[in-house]
Structure formats: structure tokens, C-alpha cells
Design a protein around this motif. Structure first.
Motif, PDB file in Angstrom:
ATOM      1  N   GLU A 191      34.743 -33.190  64.147  1.00 15.28           N
ATOM      2  CA  GLU A 191      33.609 -34.070  63.727  1.00 15.28           C
ATOM      3  C   GLU A 191      33.250 -34.680  62.735  1.00 15.28           C
ATOM      4  N   GLY A 192      34.373 -34.842  62.039  1.00 17.60           N
ATOM      5  CA  GLY A 192      34.287 -35.661  60.812  1.00 17.60           C
ATOM      6  C   GLY A 192      33.708 -35.295  59.417  1.00 17.60           C
ATOM      7  N   LEU A 193      33.203 -33.850  59.510  1.00 18.37           N
ATOM      8  CA  LEU A 193      32.436 -33.267  58.458  1.00 18.37           C
ATOM      9  C   LEU A 193      33.603 -32.448  57.281  1.00 18.37           C
ATOM     10  N   LEU A 194      34.930 -32.551  57.751  1.00 13.55           N
ATOM     11  CA  LEU A 194      35.806 -31.964  56.642  1.00 13.55           C
ATOM     12  C   LEU A 194      37.066 -33.081  56.821  1.00 13.55           C
ATOM     13  N   ASP A 195      37.482 -32.863  55.402  1.00 10.50           N
ATOM     14  CA  ASP A 195      38.445 -33.619  55.009  1.00 10.50           C
ATOM     15  C   ASP A 195      39.699 -32.787  54.796  1.00 10.50           C
ATOM     16  N   VAL A 196      40.951 -33.131  55.323  1.00 11.03           N
ATOM     17  CA  VAL A 196      41.977 -32.051  54.661  1.00 11.03           C
ATOM     18  C   VAL A 196      43.164 -32.539  53.784  1.00 11.03           C
ATOM     19  N   GLU A 197      43.548 -32.029  52.857  1.00  8.31           N
ATOM     20  CA  GLU A 197      44.519 -32.218  51.808  1.00  8.31           C
ATOM     21  C   GLU A 197      45.599 -31.121  52.010  1.00  8.31           C
ATOM     22  N   VAL A 198      46.926 -31.562  52.122  1.00  9.25           N
ATOM     23  CA  VAL A 198      48.023 -30.633  52.221  1.00  9.25           C
ATOM     24  C   VAL A 198      48.740 -30.872  50.654  1.00  9.25           C
ATOM     25  N   ALA A 199      49.092 -29.543  50.360  1.00  7.13           N
ATOM     26  CA  ALA A 199      49.791 -29.237  49.227  1.00  7.13           C
ATOM     27  C   ALA A 199      51.066 -28.191  49.337  1.00  7.13           C
ATOM     28  N   LYS A 200      51.830 -28.448  48.219  1.00  2.00           N
ATOM     29  CA  LYS A 200      53.031 -27.567  48.306  1.00  2.00           C
ATOM     30  C   LYS A 200      52.656 -26.410  47.438  1.00  2.00           C
ATOM     31  N   VAL A 201      52.731 -25.217  47.690  1.00  3.65           N
ATOM     32  CA  VAL A 201      52.195 -24.109  47.059  1.00  3.65           C
ATOM     33  C   VAL A 201      53.575 -23.058  47.262  1.00  3.65           C
ATOM     34  N   GLY A 202      54.259 -22.876  46.148  1.00  2.00           N
ATOM     35  CA  GLY A 202      55.626 -21.997  46.242  1.00  2.00           C
ATOM     36  C   GLY A 202      56.353 -22.739  47.236  1.00  2.00           C
ATOM     37  N   ASN A 203      56.922 -21.841  48.203  1.00  2.22           N
ATOM     38  CA  ASN A 203      57.751 -22.053  49.103  1.00  2.22           C
ATOM     39  C   ASN A 203      57.258 -22.489  50.594  1.00  2.22           C
TER      40      ASN A 203
END
Lengths: 112, 218
Positions: free
Chosen positions: A59-71
Motif C-alpha cells: 500500500e506504499g505505507l512502508l519502505d524496506v531496507e536490506v542489510a547484512k547481519v552476520g551471515n
């Protein structure tokens, strides 16, 4: 633990409110945060949380961000501009709902 | 206690075996399981890891991952159509419109100049087939070796409509035989435009996925 069904309709509002308070959060963090805040009264199941997050994202209310955490990679959610506006609307709706319920179940007392 | 690469891979394989093959869906569940199992390992260092994954799966939802996949597919569809429409509009810039009209007029001139229009349309048909093969090998085949994303798979499915149209055009050409005219030429132009804009939309969507998952080969 209270009746979980009573909370079901408020899941999106709960998520939006949490994200408004915290810059970005990931799925598991949300479940743990809710559990902590409600002292175990409300447990969000993963089966309900992720579909709700994906709906809000679509619905366009949230944006996402992907980050590397550990493995592994981690997907963080954060509010978009529209999401911030919608949070305010949903919280106002919720307040209204609570007031109405209060009048219904206990007319002598009110939240005001 | 941070999970090792092998342990993360074990979760990944388990979730894949449960039918979640798309990276953009799987990644989040892997992280969720990993976060829980990390905590459990701190409390019980001798934890049977394999058994623990199955236990967490049972807790996830009564329907396993079915509902999650359904909702995710719906949300990706919504986003795909929204972003594809946005990219499609951004494709039709003035220079591209001018080029399209110029190509159409050029082809119309050639069509009217040659006596046997059937040969002319056979060439156009051959060109459409070439593009169809290009799609098949360049986009579809190449992606078979890479990590699959739900968002891109939907784009690809939509893109494959081009093959369908090419076959349909061939069929119509064969039964038509005569009557090659401007409408026929216009239909081919729309087909080529569909390919051109479709490819643009696909690569724009791919770029978006690459931006979202910078560590993954798309």
C-alpha cells in the motif's frame, strides 16, 4: 493472556505506531517489542505479522531496507511519508474506537 | 550467539524445501528463524538444530508458509503493476515517440514501394521471431541460473506475453495470406513497441531489485 482475537483488527495500527516510534525495525524485533511492551499480554504470531507487513508495504505505507547481519540478510521496515500520515489517521481512529467501546461497556466512566 | 554460515544454509534449505523458492520471500523468514534459534542456542548450547527448525516452523502459523506466500504474491503483484505503469509512462519520451513514428513511416514507404508485400511481412515476422528467441535465451534462460525473485518472476511472466503474440501473428499471417495493409503494419509496430517497452520495464524493475538487494546477483 487476553483474547488475541480482540487485537487482531488492530495489528496494522500497532505496527505503524511502533515504526513511528522507532526509525526502522525488522519482523522478529516487532514481535519481541510488542511482547515486551504488553508484558506478554499480546503475542503477535509470525503468520499474522509478515502478511500484515507485506500488505502495508504494497500500500506504499512502508519502505524496506536490506542489510547484512552476520551471515544473513535482514529486511528492515520503515514508514514512508504516506505511512506517517496514515499512522496519525489510524491512531485517531483507534482513540475514537476506544472511547466508543468505553461508553458501551462502562457508561459511567470515560477516557476523557 | 551468531549462527554459522552452515546453520543459516540449513534454515535456508529447509524453507526452500517447504516450497518458498523466491529469495525476496525466503530471506525474511530465514532471518526470523535465525533470530529465534540464536537465542535458543544461547539458552541450550546442545540444541538439536534440525529439530529446532521444525519446531519453529510449527509455531510459525497453522498454515505454514501458505498464507504468507499468498499475501506476498498479492502485494508483489500490486507493486509490480504500479511500478510497471510508472516505468511504462517514463519510457514514452518524445524522442522515442518520434523514432517510433519515423520507423512506421519508413516501413510504410518500403511496403508501398515493393511489389510483393508478402515477402515484406515475412521479414517482419522473422524479426519478431528473432526477438522472441532473444527473450527466451537472453532473459529467461539466463535467469534460470540466478537467484529467483518473486517480483521479477511476475515481470517475466508478463513479458512472455510477447511470445504468445508472435505466435498469434504468425498464425494470423498464415490464414490471412492476402490483405497485407497499413493496419497489418500497425499491428507489427505495436508488437515491436510492446517488446521495446516491455524490456525497458523489465530492466527498470531489475534495477529496483538490485538496489534493494545489493549483495545478491540478480
Amino acid at each position: 493472556m487476553g483474547n488475541q482475537k480482540l487485537y487482531k483488527g488492530s495489528l496494522q495500527t500497532i505496527i505503524l505506531k511502533l515504526l513511528a516510534q522507532n526509525d526502522k525495525m525488522y519482523g522478529y524485533e516487532i514481535t519481541q517489542h510488542v511482547k515486551e511492551l504488553t508484558k506478554g499480554e499480546l503475542k503477535i504470531t509470525e503468520g499474522a505479522l509478515y502478511p500484515a507487513l507485506h500488505k502495508l508495504e504494497a500500500e506504499g505505507l512502508l519502505d524496506v531496507e536490506v542489510a547484512k547481519v552476520g551471515n544473513r540478510l535482514r529486511k528492515y521496515y520503515k514508514l514512508t511519508e504516506n505511512g506517517t500520515k496514515e499512522t496519525a489517521n489510524k491512531l485517531a481512529e483507534m482513540q475514537e474506537f476506544l472511547k466508543t467501546m468505553q461508553h458501551l461497556v462502562n457508561p459511567k466512566f470515560s477516557l476523557e | 550467539m551468531e549462527l554459522t554460515k552452515e546453520q543459516v544454509l540449513q534454515i535456508d534449505n529447509y524453507i526452500s524445501a517447504c516450497g518458498i523458492k523466491y529469495y525476496d520471500v525466503k530471506m525474511e523468514i530465514v532471518d526470523h528463524f535465525a533470530s529465534i534459534l540464536e537465542l535458543r542456542l544461547e539458552e541450550e548450547p546442545d540444541l538439536d538444530f534440525k529439530k529446532a527448525i521444525v519446531e519453529e516452523h510449527k509455531k510459525f502459523s497453522n498454515n505454514g508458509f501458505k498464507k504468507l506466500l499468498e499475501i506476498k504474491t498479492d502485494s508483489v503483484h500490486k507493486r509490480f503493476f504500479k511500478s510497471s505503469l510508472k516505468h511504462l509512462f517514463s519510457f514514452f519520451t518524445l524522442p522515442k515517440v518520434i523514432i517510433t513514428i519515423a520507423i512506421f513511416l519508413g516501413l510504410q514507404f518500403i511496403m508501398n514501394s515493393i511489389s510483393d508485400t508478402e515477402i515484406f511481412f515475412n521479414i517482419l515476422q522473422g524479426f519478431a521471431l528473432l526477438l522472441s528467441f532473444r527473450l527466451l535465451f537472453n532473459v529467461n534462460m539466463r535467469n534460470n541460473n540466478k537467484i529467483s525473485f518473486l517480483s521479477l518472476s511476475i515481470t517475466l511472466r508478463f513479458f512472455n506475453v510477447f511470445h504468445l503474440f508472435t505466435i498469434l501473428f504468425q498464425f494470423l499471417d498464415n490464414i490471412n495470406g492476402e490483405g497485407f495493409n497499413n493496419i497489418h503494419l500497425l499491428a507489427y509496430m505495436v508488437l515491436f513497441l510492446f517488446y521495446w517497452s516491455g524490456e525497458y520495464v523489465y530492466y527498470q524493475n531489475k534495477k529496483e531489485v538490485q538496489e534493494q538487494y545489493p549483495n545478491v546477483i540478480v
